[in-house]
Design a protein around this motif. Structure first.
Motif, short mmCIF file in Angstrom:
data_model
loop_
_atom_site.label_atom_id
_atom_site.label_comp_id
_atom_site.label_asym_id
_atom_site.label_seq_id
_atom_site.Cartn_x
_atom_site.Cartn_y
_atom_site.Cartn_z
N VAL A 102 -45.31 -1.64 -2.17
CA VAL A 102 -46.21 -0.94 -1.24
C VAL A 102 -46.02 0.57 -1.38
O VAL A 102 -47.00 1.32 -1.43
CB VAL A 102 -45.98 -1.39 0.23
N LEU A 103 -44.77 1.01 -1.50
CA LEU A 103 -44.50 2.44 -1.68
C LEU A 103 -45.12 2.95 -2.99
O LEU A 103 -45.69 4.05 -3.03
CB LEU A 103 -42.99 2.72 -1.64
N GLN A 104 -45.03 2.15 -4.04
CA GLN A 104 -45.64 2.54 -5.31
C GLN A 104 -47.16 2.60 -5.19
O GLN A 104 -47.80 3.51 -5.72
CB GLN A 104 -45.23 1.55 -6.42
N LEU A 118 -47.45 4.44 9.52
CA LEU A 118 -46.77 5.35 10.45
C LEU A 118 -45.27 5.21 10.24
O LEU A 118 -44.75 4.10 10.21
CB LEU A 118 -47.14 4.98 11.90
N ALA A 119 -44.60 6.33 10.08
CA ALA A 119 -43.14 6.30 9.86
C ALA A 119 -42.46 5.68 11.07
O ALA A 119 -42.82 5.97 12.22
CB ALA A 119 -42.62 7.71 9.64
N SER A 120 -41.48 4.81 10.81
CA SER A 120 -40.75 4.16 11.89
C SER A 120 -39.96 5.17 12.72
O SER A 120 -39.65 4.92 13.88
CB SER A 120 -39.80 3.10 11.33
N ALA A 175 -44.87 14.41 -0.77
CA ALA A 175 -45.02 15.47 0.23
C ALA A 175 -44.43 14.97 1.55
O ALA A 175 -44.41 13.76 1.79
CB ALA A 175 -46.49 15.81 0.42
N SER A 176 -43.97 15.87 2.36
CA SER A 176 -43.36 15.49 3.63
C SER A 176 -44.43 14.99 4.61
O SER A 176 -45.25 15.76 5.09
CB SER A 176 -42.63 16.70 4.22
N ASN A 230 -38.88 9.46 5.35
CA ASN A 230 -38.31 9.80 4.05
C ASN A 230 -38.92 8.95 2.94
O ASN A 230 -39.30 9.46 1.89
CB ASN A 230 -36.79 9.65 4.09
N GLU A 231 -39.03 7.64 3.17
CA GLU A 231 -39.63 6.74 2.17
C GLU A 231 -41.09 7.11 1.90
O GLU A 231 -41.52 7.16 0.75
CB GLU A 231 -39.56 5.28 2.65
#
Length: 102
Positions: A8-10, A42-44, A80-81, A72-73
Protein backbone atom coordinates in the motif's frame (compact mmCIF):
# COMPACT_ATOMS: atom_id res chain seq x y z
CA UNK A 1 0.10 -8.52 6.86
CA UNK A 2 3.40 -6.67 6.76
CA UNK A 3 3.75 -7.32 3.04
CA UNK A 4 0.34 -5.84 2.13
CA UNK A 5 1.14 -2.86 4.40
CA UNK A 6 4.33 -2.29 2.39
CA UNK A 7 2.51 -2.72 -0.93
CA UNK A 8 0.00 0.00 0.00
CA UNK A 9 2.87 2.37 0.83
CA UNK A 10 4.47 1.60 -2.54
CA UNK A 11 1.14 2.24 -4.28
CA UNK A 12 0.90 5.59 -2.49
CA UNK A 13 4.27 6.56 -3.97
CA UNK A 14 3.13 5.39 -7.40
CA UNK A 15 -0.15 7.33 -7.11
CA UNK A 16 1.84 10.43 -6.12
CA UNK A 17 4.04 10.16 -9.20
CA UNK A 18 0.95 9.57 -11.35
CA UNK A 19 -0.64 12.75 -9.99
CA UNK A 20 -3.50 10.82 -8.38
CA UNK A 21 -2.99 12.04 -4.81
CA UNK A 22 -4.17 15.14 -3.00
CA UNK A 23 -2.26 15.98 0.15
CA UNK A 24 -2.61 18.37 3.06
CA UNK A 25 -5.72 18.85 5.16
CA UNK A 26 -7.39 21.74 3.24
CA UNK A 27 -6.90 20.05 -0.15
CA UNK A 28 -8.06 16.66 1.13
CA UNK A 29 -11.21 18.14 2.72
CA UNK A 30 -11.94 19.93 -0.57
CA UNK A 31 -11.42 16.67 -2.53
CA UNK A 32 -13.83 14.86 -0.19
CA UNK A 33 -16.44 17.62 -0.60
CA UNK A 34 -16.07 17.65 -4.39
CA UNK A 35 -16.50 13.86 -4.61
CA UNK A 36 -12.94 13.42 -5.91
CA UNK A 37 -11.53 11.43 -2.99
CA UNK A 38 -11.84 7.65 -3.35
CA UNK A 39 -9.74 6.74 -0.28
CA UNK A 40 -8.38 8.93 2.50
CA UNK A 41 -5.17 7.96 4.28
CA UNK A 42 -4.93 9.64 7.68
CA UNK A 43 -1.83 9.23 9.83
CA UNK A 44 -2.53 7.26 13.00
CA UNK A 45 -0.55 9.92 14.88
CA UNK A 46 -2.22 12.98 13.29
CA UNK A 47 -3.40 15.73 15.61
CA UNK A 48 -6.81 15.38 17.26
CA UNK A 49 -8.34 18.37 15.44
CA UNK A 50 -7.13 17.19 12.02
CA UNK A 51 -8.23 13.61 12.72
CA UNK A 52 -11.72 14.71 13.80
CA UNK A 53 -12.23 17.07 10.87
CA UNK A 54 -11.10 14.54 8.25
CA UNK A 55 -12.92 11.60 9.87
CA UNK A 56 -16.18 13.58 10.13
CA UNK A 57 -15.96 14.67 6.47
CA UNK A 58 -15.28 11.08 5.35
CA UNK A 59 -18.20 9.78 7.39
CA UNK A 60 -20.58 12.44 6.05
CA UNK A 61 -19.55 12.01 2.40
CA UNK A 62 -19.14 8.21 2.77
CA UNK A 63 -15.47 8.10 1.76
CA UNK A 64 -13.35 5.15 2.91
CA UNK A 65 -10.67 6.17 5.40
CA UNK A 66 -7.70 4.28 6.81
CA UNK A 67 -5.43 5.08 9.74
CA UNK A 68 -3.13 2.09 9.20
CA UNK A 69 0.02 4.21 8.79
CA UNK A 70 2.04 6.70 10.82
CA UNK A 71 2.87 10.18 9.53
CA UNK A 72 6.46 9.01 9.10
CA UNK A 73 5.45 6.04 6.91
CA UNK A 74 3.18 8.24 4.77
CA UNK A 75 5.85 10.93 4.43
CA UNK A 76 8.50 8.42 3.31
CA UNK A 77 6.08 6.84 0.81
CA UNK A 78 5.22 10.13 -0.91
CA UNK A 79 8.55 11.88 -0.41
CA UNK A 80 7.11 14.83 1.51
CA UNK A 81 6.03 15.47 5.08
CA UNK A 82 2.31 14.61 5.14
CA UNK A 83 -0.30 13.50 7.65
CA UNK A 84 -3.32 13.16 5.38
CA UNK A 85 -3.73 12.12 1.73
CA UNK A 86 -6.64 11.52 -0.61
CA UNK A 87 -6.35 9.00 -3.41
CA UNK A 88 -8.36 10.42 -6.31
CA UNK A 89 -8.10 7.56 -8.79
CA UNK A 90 -10.56 4.69 -8.30
CA UNK A 91 -8.17 1.95 -9.46
CA UNK A 92 -5.47 2.88 -6.92
CA UNK A 93 -8.06 3.26 -4.16
CA UNK A 94 -9.66 -0.11 -4.90
CA UNK A 95 -6.32 -1.95 -4.88
CA UNK A 96 -5.17 -0.24 -1.65
CA UNK A 97 -8.49 -0.98 0.06
CA UNK A 98 -8.34 -4.66 -0.89
CA UNK A 99 -4.74 -4.91 0.38
CA UNK A 100 -5.69 -3.22 3.67
CA UNK A 101 -8.68 -5.52 4.18
CA UNK A 102 -6.66 -8.72 3.68
Amino acid sequence: MRNSHQQVLQLLGLAKRAGQLTSGEPSVVKAIRNDEARLVVLASDAGAATAKKVTDKCRYYQVTITTAFTANEISIAVGASRKVLAVTQAGFAKKMTSLLNN
